[in-house]
Design an enzyme around this catalytic site. Structure first.
Site, PDB file in Angstrom:
ATOM      1  N   ASN A   1       0.850  -1.190   0.000  1.00 32.31           N
ATOM      2  CA  ASN A   1       0.000   0.000   0.000  1.00 32.31           C
ATOM      3  C   ASN A   1       0.887   1.242   0.000  1.00 32.31           C
ATOM      4  O   ASN A   1       1.741   1.403   0.873  1.00 32.31           O
ATOM      5  CB  ASN A   1      -0.903   0.030   1.241  1.00 32.31           C
ATOM      6  CG  ASN A   1      -2.235  -0.657   0.999  1.00 32.31           C
ATOM      7  OD1 ASN A   1      -2.691  -0.746  -0.136  1.00 32.31           O
ATOM      8  ND2 ASN A   1      -2.850  -1.133   2.062  1.00 32.31           N
TER       9      ASN A   1
ATOM     10  N   SER B   1       0.079   5.138  -0.282  1.00 34.81           N
ATOM     11  CA  SER B   1      -0.913   6.203  -0.422  1.00 34.81           C
ATOM     12  C   SER B   1      -0.431   7.451   0.307  1.00 34.81           C
ATOM     13  O   SER B   1       0.701   7.512   0.772  1.00 34.81           O
ATOM     14  CB  SER B   1      -2.274   5.748   0.114  1.00 34.81           C
ATOM     15  OG  SER B   1      -2.219   5.550   1.519  1.00 34.81           O
TER      16      SER B   1
ATOM     17  N   ALA C   1      -1.212   9.016   3.296  1.00 31.63           N
ATOM     18  CA  ALA C   1      -0.864   8.952   4.711  1.00 31.63           C
ATOM     19  C   ALA C   1      -0.242   7.626   5.109  1.00 31.63           C
ATOM     20  O   ALA C   1       0.046   7.407   6.282  1.00 31.63           O
ATOM     21  CB  ALA C   1      -2.110   9.201   5.559  1.00 31.63           C
TER      22      ALA C   1
ATOM     23  N   ASP D   1      -8.163   7.522  -3.931  1.00 33.25           N
ATOM     24  CA  ASP D   1      -9.291   7.330  -3.023  1.00 33.25           C
ATOM     25  C   ASP D   1     -10.582   7.276  -3.823  1.00 33.25           C
ATOM     26  O   ASP D   1     -10.878   8.183  -4.615  1.00 33.25           O
ATOM     27  CB  ASP D   1      -9.353   8.468  -2.003  1.00 33.25           C
ATOM     28  CG  ASP D   1      -8.228   8.375  -0.976  1.00 33.25           C
ATOM     29  OD1 ASP D   1      -7.489   7.381  -1.002  1.00 33.25           O
ATOM     30  OD2 ASP D   1      -8.099   9.306  -0.163  1.00 33.25           O
TER      31      ASP D   1
ATOM     32  N   ARG E   1      18.798 -20.331  -4.663  1.00 30.49           N
ATOM     33  CA  ARG E   1      17.661 -19.652  -4.036  1.00 30.49           C
ATOM     34  C   ARG E   1      17.755 -18.160  -4.310  1.00 30.49           C
ATOM     35  O   ARG E   1      18.812 -17.556  -4.143  1.00 30.49           O
ATOM     36  CB  ARG E   1      17.651 -19.901  -2.527  1.00 30.49           C
ATOM     37  CG  ARG E   1      16.436 -19.288  -1.828  1.00 30.49           C
ATOM     38  CD  ARG E   1      16.510 -19.453  -0.326  1.00 30.49           C
ATOM     39  NE  ARG E   1      16.599 -20.849   0.071  1.00 30.49           N
ATOM     40  CZ  ARG E   1      16.626 -21.241   1.339  1.00 30.49           C
ATOM     41  NH1 ARG E   1      16.586 -20.350   2.323  1.00 30.49           N
ATOM     42  NH2 ARG E   1      16.716 -22.531   1.643  1.00 30.49           N
TER      43      ARG E   1
ATOM     44  N   GLY F   1      16.779 -14.723  -3.082  1.00 33.02           N
ATOM     45  CA  GLY F   1      16.265 -13.923  -1.994  1.00 33.02           C
ATOM     46  C   GLY F   1      15.945 -12.522  -2.473  1.00 33.02           C
ATOM     47  O   GLY F   1      15.980 -12.224  -3.668  1.00 33.02           O
ATOM     48  N   ALA F   2      15.664 -11.646  -1.522  1.00 32.78           N
ATOM     49  CA  ALA F   2      15.392 -10.256  -1.888  1.00 32.78           C
ATOM     50  C   ALA F   2      16.671  -9.502  -2.188  1.00 32.78           C
ATOM     51  O   ALA F   2      16.713  -8.643  -3.057  1.00 32.78           O
ATOM     52  CB  ALA F   2      14.630  -9.566  -0.758  1.00 32.78           C
ATOM     53  N   GLU F   3      17.755  -9.844  -1.484  1.00 32.17           N
ATOM     54  CA  GLU F   3      19.026  -9.146  -1.620  1.00 32.17           C
ATOM     55  C   GLU F   3      19.919  -9.751  -2.681  1.00 32.17           C
ATOM     56  O   GLU F   3      20.665  -9.053  -3.351  1.00 32.17           O
ATOM     57  CB  GLU F   3      19.786  -9.180  -0.286  1.00 32.17           C
ATOM     58  CG  GLU F   3      19.606  -7.964   0.555  1.00 32.17           C
ATOM     59  CD  GLU F   3      20.370  -6.768   0.035  1.00 32.17           C
ATOM     60  OE1 GLU F   3      21.351  -6.900  -0.700  1.00 32.17           O
ATOM     61  OE2 GLU F   3      19.965  -5.674   0.383  1.00 32.17           O
TER      62      GLU F   3
ATOM     63  N   ASP G   1      18.400  -6.737   9.620  1.00 29.13           N
ATOM     64  CA  ASP G   1      17.306  -7.459   8.957  1.00 29.13           C
ATOM     65  C   ASP G   1      17.110  -8.839   9.578  1.00 29.13           C
ATOM     66  O   ASP G   1      17.127  -9.856   8.883  1.00 29.13           O
ATOM     67  CB  ASP G   1      17.610  -7.588   7.457  1.00 29.13           C
ATOM     68  CG  ASP G   1      16.422  -8.104   6.655  1.00 29.13           C
ATOM     69  OD1 ASP G   1      15.278  -7.919   7.103  1.00 29.13           O
ATOM     70  OD2 ASP G   1      16.649  -8.691   5.574  1.00 29.13           O
TER      71      ASP G   1
END
EC number: 2.3.1.234
Length: 532
Positions: free
Chosen positions: A128, A130, A132, A284, A339, A341-343, A444
């Site tokens: 998400n 947005s 705020a 919105d 594998r 991973g994100a890194e 992390d």
């Protein structure tokens, strides 16, 4: 089922009619957005606009109704209290007049559910972004769990603060996007702590850069490249942590082409599916309120008028999700020779692990080079330092800084995520206390970055770590680990308690857990709810 949705959390008065039985999944939306004369949103002016515009947009949508209304759904929160009260009053009056059920919808859950609804994804991670808000969520055990979120301001509000500084009117996002296309990249602070992040320092640096004469287009480019790379990185971390391969985007900032492009490139690189709703469902709008309202009404999640007070601090993880099926098991990568991973990409060979931080196509080259180099150096250094402190870590066998590659001893036989127990979680508590006393953080410490063996529990992947003597940083380390427990454990509360007990017993200072409570209180929408 035909559901009338009413939205008015901040600046856009909107009503929509959703016909769940229509062949085309029909949604009619009527919106009237508040446009301030100068600066940002003024709550009083926004409420005055809402008071005038809500009846008009409802009347227009009702005029398009072809049949009876079966339920009324409204945005119960989070948002600006004065605006939410007007919307709530209108929805209650309408539900009573039509004698139909009332549904109170969490605005942020609606942002992510519209993406899941349109994509057909079953178990997506949800980002998400947005005005705020900024957070990444995944569904587990009947709720959307917050895996990471901003520790200060929302991504859209952060951009608006910068644009007000340079004299541009609300909304600032489209103006930054336009100027960034003509700008050159300018380096700004990049702040990711596990899957949490912060935008306040970036905003201050961006304002200072403009004041110091850096062309505003260059600063806009730097803002987009930095902030959106942070969001994309934490989204990828969430995919890696949960083992899922679907991502949906929600929120008004999701209309930005650069952000969507980064997320799409990241997902393509790791073989994941990505969906961003069409723009009218990102900003919105009452369409998403009506669609989720229909799902909730069908599941019996309606609310008596007497219990329908608004909640301006309504967190998505407070919502009991009764309208969707239980989650399916995540893909187990344990037997894979390689594998992702994100890194980095991790290759297993005999008793060694070769970890390569390959270039990320979604990041600007200069930013990517800096992060890959710095994180490789820090991982090698802190992995060895932790070992010297007595914490089980892999042996570092080789480091190639230019190639951003590190070779480590292969340790453990499973990730903690797949072998959770109170004893192992307590071991993590002791290990983090030890390195904090040694003057650095892991950065992390998720359940994917802890390996377990028959007798020992190992900390791995120190790439986001750094040296520090700040209690705040130690508390954030603990916060990241506890968030990962919430996102991956069936009995997270008991495990969190075990972790904190062990940390408190091992830590030299008792201030860290006190600071952890303060960190949790700074998460979005943690204040006492405003009701009316």
């Amino acid at each position: 089922m035909r559901v009338l949705g009413v939205e008015g959390t901040a600046w856009c008065a909107s009503a929509a009619l959703y016909d769940a039985d229509a062949a085309a999944d029909s949604v009619v939306i009527e919106s009237d957005a508040y446009q301030p004369d100068s600066g940002g949103i003024h709550p009083r002016e926004a409420a005055e606009h809402m008071r005038e515009a809500i009846p008009a947009v409802i009347e227009t949508v009702l005029g398009a109704a072809d049949g009876d209304i079966d339920a009324v759904a409204f945005s119960r929160g989070p948002g600006l209290g004065p605006c939410l009260r007007i919307v709530g009053s209108a929805a209650r009056a309408l539900a009573q007049a039509l004698d139909v059920p009332l549904v109170g919808v969490n605005h942020m859950v609606a942002h992510l559910e519209i993406g899941r609804h349109q994509s057909g994804f079953q178990q997506p991670v949800c980002l998400n972004a947005s005005g705020a808000n900024a957070h990444v969520l995944a569904y587990r055990n009947g709720r959307y769990r917050v895996l990471g979120e901003t520790m200060d301001t929302g991504v859209g509000n952060a951009i608006d603060k910068f644009t007000r500084h340079v004299g541009w009117q609300h909304p600032g996002g489209p103006k930054v996007e336009t100027h960034a296309r003509d700008g050159e990249y300018t380096a700004l602070p990049y702040v990711v702590k596990g899957m949490d992040f912060s935008f306040s320092g970036i905003m201050s640096a961006a304002k200072d850069a403009v004041d110091d004469g850096v062309p505003v287009a260059d600063v806009c480019r730097g803002l987009e490249e930095t902030m959106f790379a942070m969001l994309t990185e934490v989204a990828e971390r969430a995919l890696a942590l949960t083992g899922r391969d679907e991502l949906v985007l929600g929120g008004g900032v999701g209309q930005n082409d650069r952000l969507r492009g980064m997320l799409e490139a990241m997902c393509a690189a790791r073989g994941a599916s990505f969906h961003a709703p069409e723009p009218r469902f990102l900003r919105d709008n009452a369409g998403m309120i009506a669609v989720l309202g229909a799902k909730m009404a069908a599941a019996g999640a309606t609310i008596p008028v007497a219990d329908s007070a608004i909640n301006s601090q309504f967190r998505p993880d407070e919502v009991s999700v009764t309208w969707r099926d239980p989650e399916s098991p995540a893909r187990d990568p344990g037997a894979d020779a390689v594998r992702q991973g994100a890194e980095a990409t991790v290759t297993f060979a005999d008793d060694a692990v070769i970890k390569e931080r390959a270039p990320k196509a979604y990041r600007h080259d200069r930013l990517d080079d800096r992060l890959r180099r710095d994180r490789t150096v820090l991982e090698a250094r802190l992995t060895s330092d932790a070992r010297r402190q007595g914490v089980p870590t892999p042996l570092v066998r080789d480091v190639d800084v230019p190639a951003a590659t590190i070779t480590l001893q292969h340790v453990g036989n499973a990730d903690l995520r797949d072998a959770l127990s109170p004893a192992r979680v307590r071991a993590v508590g002791r290990h983090l206390a030890t390195i904090h006393d040694g003057g650095f953080v892991h950065g992390d410490p998720t359940t994917r970055n802890v390996r377990v063996g028959a007798e020992r529990t190992f900390l791995i992947d120190f790439g986001l770590g750094y040296y520090t003597d700040a209690v705040e940083d130690y508390a954030m380390d603990c916060h990241v680990f506890e968030q990962s427990l919430v996102g991956t454990a069936a009995d997270a509360d008991a495990l969190v308690a075990a972790f904190e007990d062990a940390y408190e017993e091992a830590a030299a200072s008792g201030r860290v857990l006190d600071q952890l409570r303060a960190v949790e209180g700074r998460g979005r929408y943690q204040d006492d709810p405003e009701t009316a």
